[in-house]
Structures are given as structure tokens and as C-alpha cells.
Design a protein around this motif. Structure first.
Motif, PDB file in Angstrom:
ATOM      1  N   TYR A  29       0.848  -1.192   0.000  1.00 34.13           N
ATOM      2  CA  TYR A  29       0.000   0.000   0.000  1.00 34.13           C
ATOM      3  C   TYR A  29       0.885   1.244   0.000  1.00 34.13           C
ATOM      4  O   TYR A  29       1.962   1.240   0.605  1.00 34.13           O
ATOM      5  N   CYS A  30       0.421   2.276  -0.652  1.00 31.68           N
ATOM      6  CA  CYS A  30       1.151   3.540  -0.603  1.00 31.68           C
ATOM      7  C   CYS A  30       0.971   4.143   0.785  1.00 31.68           C
ATOM      8  O   CYS A  30      -0.156   4.284   1.252  1.00 31.68           O
ATOM      9  N   PRO A  31       2.052   4.501   1.469  1.00 32.17           N
ATOM     10  CA  PRO A  31       1.913   5.043   2.817  1.00 32.17           C
ATOM     11  C   PRO A  31       1.294   6.436   2.860  1.00 32.17           C
ATOM     12  O   PRO A  31       0.842   6.883   3.905  1.00 32.17           O
ATOM     13  N   VAL A  32       1.249   7.097   1.733  1.00 33.24           N
ATOM     14  CA  VAL A  32       0.704   8.462   1.710  1.00 33.24           C
ATOM     15  C   VAL A  32      -0.799   8.465   1.477  1.00 33.24           C
ATOM     16  O   VAL A  32      -1.559   9.139   2.169  1.00 33.24           O
ATOM     17  N   CYS A  33      -1.247   7.688   0.483  1.00 33.52           N
ATOM     18  CA  CYS A  33      -2.659   7.765   0.094  1.00 33.52           C
ATOM     19  C   CYS A  33      -3.435   6.504   0.434  1.00 33.52           C
ATOM     20  O   CYS A  33      -4.644   6.455   0.263  1.00 33.52           O
ATOM     21  N   ASP A  34      -2.729   5.461   0.879  1.00 34.60           N
ATOM     22  CA  ASP A  34      -3.384   4.236   1.299  1.00 34.60           C
ATOM     23  C   ASP A  34      -3.976   3.427   0.140  1.00 34.60           C
ATOM     24  O   ASP A  34      -4.753   2.521   0.351  1.00 34.60           O
ATOM     25  N   PHE A  52       4.010   1.154  -8.134  1.00 33.85           N
ATOM     26  CA  PHE A  52       3.259   1.951  -9.102  1.00 33.85           C
ATOM     27  C   PHE A  52       1.811   2.106  -8.652  1.00 33.85           C
ATOM     28  O   PHE A  52       1.144   1.124  -8.298  1.00 33.85           O
ATOM     29  N   HIS A  53       1.316   3.348  -8.670  1.00 35.26           N
ATOM     30  CA  HIS A  53      -0.103   3.586  -8.364  1.00 35.26           C
ATOM     31  C   HIS A  53      -0.956   3.189  -9.562  1.00 35.26           C
ATOM     32  O   HIS A  53      -0.500   3.254 -10.696  1.00 35.26           O
ATOM     33  N   LYS A  54      -2.193   2.861  -9.297  1.00 28.61           N
ATOM     34  CA  LYS A  54      -3.117   2.592 -10.402  1.00 28.61           C
ATOM     35  C   LYS A  54      -3.313   3.857 -11.227  1.00 28.61           C
ATOM     36  O   LYS A  54      -3.170   4.970 -10.729  1.00 28.61           O
ATOM     37  N   TYR A  58      -5.023   9.792  -7.380  1.00 25.78           N
ATOM     38  CA  TYR A  58      -4.993  11.172  -6.899  1.00 25.78           C
ATOM     39  C   TYR A  58      -3.924  11.362  -5.835  1.00 25.78           C
ATOM     40  O   TYR A  58      -3.932  12.344  -5.117  1.00 25.78           O
ATOM     41  N   CYS A  59      -3.037  10.401  -5.734  1.00 27.71           N
ATOM     42  CA  CYS A  59      -2.047  10.479  -4.651  1.00 27.71           C
ATOM     43  C   CYS A  59      -1.177  11.727  -4.779  1.00 27.71           C
ATOM     44  O   CYS A  59      -0.623  12.007  -5.845  1.00 27.71           O
ATOM     45  N   PRO A  60      -1.026  12.483  -3.690  1.00 25.37           N
ATOM     46  CA  PRO A  60      -0.193  13.688  -3.768  1.00 25.37           C
ATOM     47  C   PRO A  60       1.289  13.405  -3.942  1.00 25.37           C
ATOM     48  O   PRO A  60       2.052  14.310  -4.258  1.00 25.37           O
ATOM     49  N   SER A  61       1.702  12.134  -3.757  1.00 30.01           N
ATOM     50  CA  SER A  61       3.119  11.846  -3.950  1.00 30.01           C
ATOM     51  C   SER A  61       3.482  11.734  -5.432  1.00 30.01           C
ATOM     52  O   SER A  61       4.642  11.685  -5.792  1.00 30.01           O
ATOM     53  N   VAL A  62       2.471  11.679  -6.274  1.00 29.74           N
ATOM     54  CA  VAL A  62       2.723  11.615  -7.716  1.00 29.74           C
ATOM     55  C   VAL A  62       2.877  13.041  -8.237  1.00 29.74           C
ATOM     56  O   VAL A  62       2.009  13.884  -8.034  1.00 29.74           O
TER      57      VAL A  62
HETATM   58 ZN   LIG Z   1      -0.004   7.145  -2.944  1.00 29.48          ZN
END
Ligand SMILES: [Zn+2]
Length: 213
Positions: A29-34, A52-54, A58-62
Motif C-alpha cells: 500500500y502507498c503510505p501516503v494515500c493508502d 506503481f499507483h493505479k 490522486y495520490c499527492p506523492s505523484v
Molecule cells: Zn499514494
């Protein structure tokens, strides 16, 4: 892109290397956006392997999403507290600079610092409810945007809050415990330090007239 992921079975964050060596069936899991991420580009010579995010995340780390997460001006202003903050800055400008520089790993141009203050002024971020002089440097840094690669700063870097800290403009309703440092190759959690000596006593403010209207 990310090189760290959260393992929900033990709630710990692991590096990509460690993950690949250790886990087989766990979901990263992404620790920022879950959001659930997946490992991509393993073995590719063109792209480093990463979590890699899907698509459509909308993850702010991207990085492409960064502008979506710029801080908005507060809808509900705390003028009294804001003026205190501004007066504190006037008196303690060098302390604020030093603190910001420390968070930014010792690299902060005066011009950038000045731009941080100008940008904060444009958005009136001083007037966020519950903003304190301890959270101020972090809020200024998150608000600034992308710090470009310069001498002593190996790559572009930006700082974000957890995804759920955004939303309404009153993100400061909860006590901020950490921010994230993001680069193309790294994701690092930075704990806020609330060291008491960073705090200037209240009475200082009573000696300073408001300078910002
Ligand atoms: Zn994320």
C-alpha cells in the motif's frame, strides 16, 4: 513512482529492495494515500523498479498531482492568531529561516525563502485556524511547491501532507504529526518536532504591532 510501501499486516513501511527480498503474497500500500500499489518495471533497463499507483490516482506523492494539492486559502480565518504568527515572523525571521533550512536538509536559498513567504501571503495561510509557530515552517514548505535541483540538492523535491489532511481548507484541525518528502527516487516520512525551545513566549507578541493587513 515510489520506493517505499506499507505492509498492512504489521503496519510498517518497507523499502522496495526489502519488500522484493522478503514478501511474496503481501499487498503493498502507498503510505501516503493508502491505495494499493504494484511493483512495476522489474528488470527493465529503462525504468527503475518501483511501486506503481493505479492509473488515475490522486495520490499527492505523484508529481503530476502536485498542483491539485497546493494549499487553499483558509475559508474560515483566525485573524487574531494570524496576526500573532505574522508578528512572530517579523521578530524571528532568522529563526524561521534556520528551521526551514534544517527541514530542507541544510539547503535553502534566501530567494526561495522569500518566495515561500510571498506565496504564503498570497494564500493568507497565516490565518489558518490552529496554525502555530511550530507547524508554520512545515506548512510554508508544503505550500511552496517543488524545490528545484540545485547545488547540494540532488534532485527536485517537494513536500506533502497525507492525502486525508487535504480536503477542506481546515486541514489543521488535527495536529500534524508528519509530512512526506518526495523526490522521483525517494519517499521519506519526516516527523514534526515540537521542541519547546522553538517556542517563543506569548509576551513577545505584545511588543510588536501588526505589520500585515
Ligand atoms: Zn499514494
Amino acid at each position: 513512482m515510489g520506493f517505499k510501501a506499507l505492509n498492512k499486516t504489521d503496519n510498517k513501511i518497507y523499502s522496495l529492495d526489502y519488500w522484493q527480498r522478503t514478501f511474496t503474497n503481501e499487498t503493498p500500500y502507498c503510505p501516503v494515500c493508502d491505495e494499493i500499489t504494484e511493483i512495476r518495471a522489474a528488470g527493465s533497463v529503462y525504468m527503475k523498479t518501483h511501486f506503481f499507483h493505479k492509473k488515475g490516482t490522486y495520490c499527492p506523492s505523484v508529481r503530476e498531482n502536485h498542483s491539485k494539492y497546493e494549499l487553499l486559502p483558509p475559508t474560515e480565518r483566525d485573524t487574531k492568531n494570524g496576526e500573532k504568527i505574522i508578528n512572530w515572523i517579523r521578530v524571528n525571521i532568522s529563526q524561521l529561516y534556520t528551521k526551514c533550512k534544517k527541514i530542507l536538509n541544510g539547503r535553502l536559498r534566501f530567494k526561495e525563502f522569500s518566495d515561500m513567504l510571498v506565496k504564503a501571503k498570497e494564500k493568507n495561510i497565516w490565518f489558518y485556524k490552529n496554525l502555530t509557530i511550530n507547524t508554520l515552517p512545515y506548512v510554508l514548505i508544503v505550500n511552496f511547491g517543488v524545490y528545484p535541483k540545485i547545488d547540494g540538492r540532488r534532485e527536485d523535491v517537494w513536500y506533502i501532507f497525507d492525502k486525508d489532511m487535504y480536503g477542506d481548507t481546515l486541514f489543521l484541525r488535527n495536529k500534524i504529526t508528519h509530512i512526506w518528502k518526495v523526490t522521483e527516487s525517494e519517499l521519506e516520512r519526516i516527523e514534526l518536532d515540537y521542541i519547546p525551545q522553538d517556542t517563543v513566549p506569548d509576551y513577545v507578541w505584545t511588543y510588536v504591532k501588526p505589520f500585515y493587513k
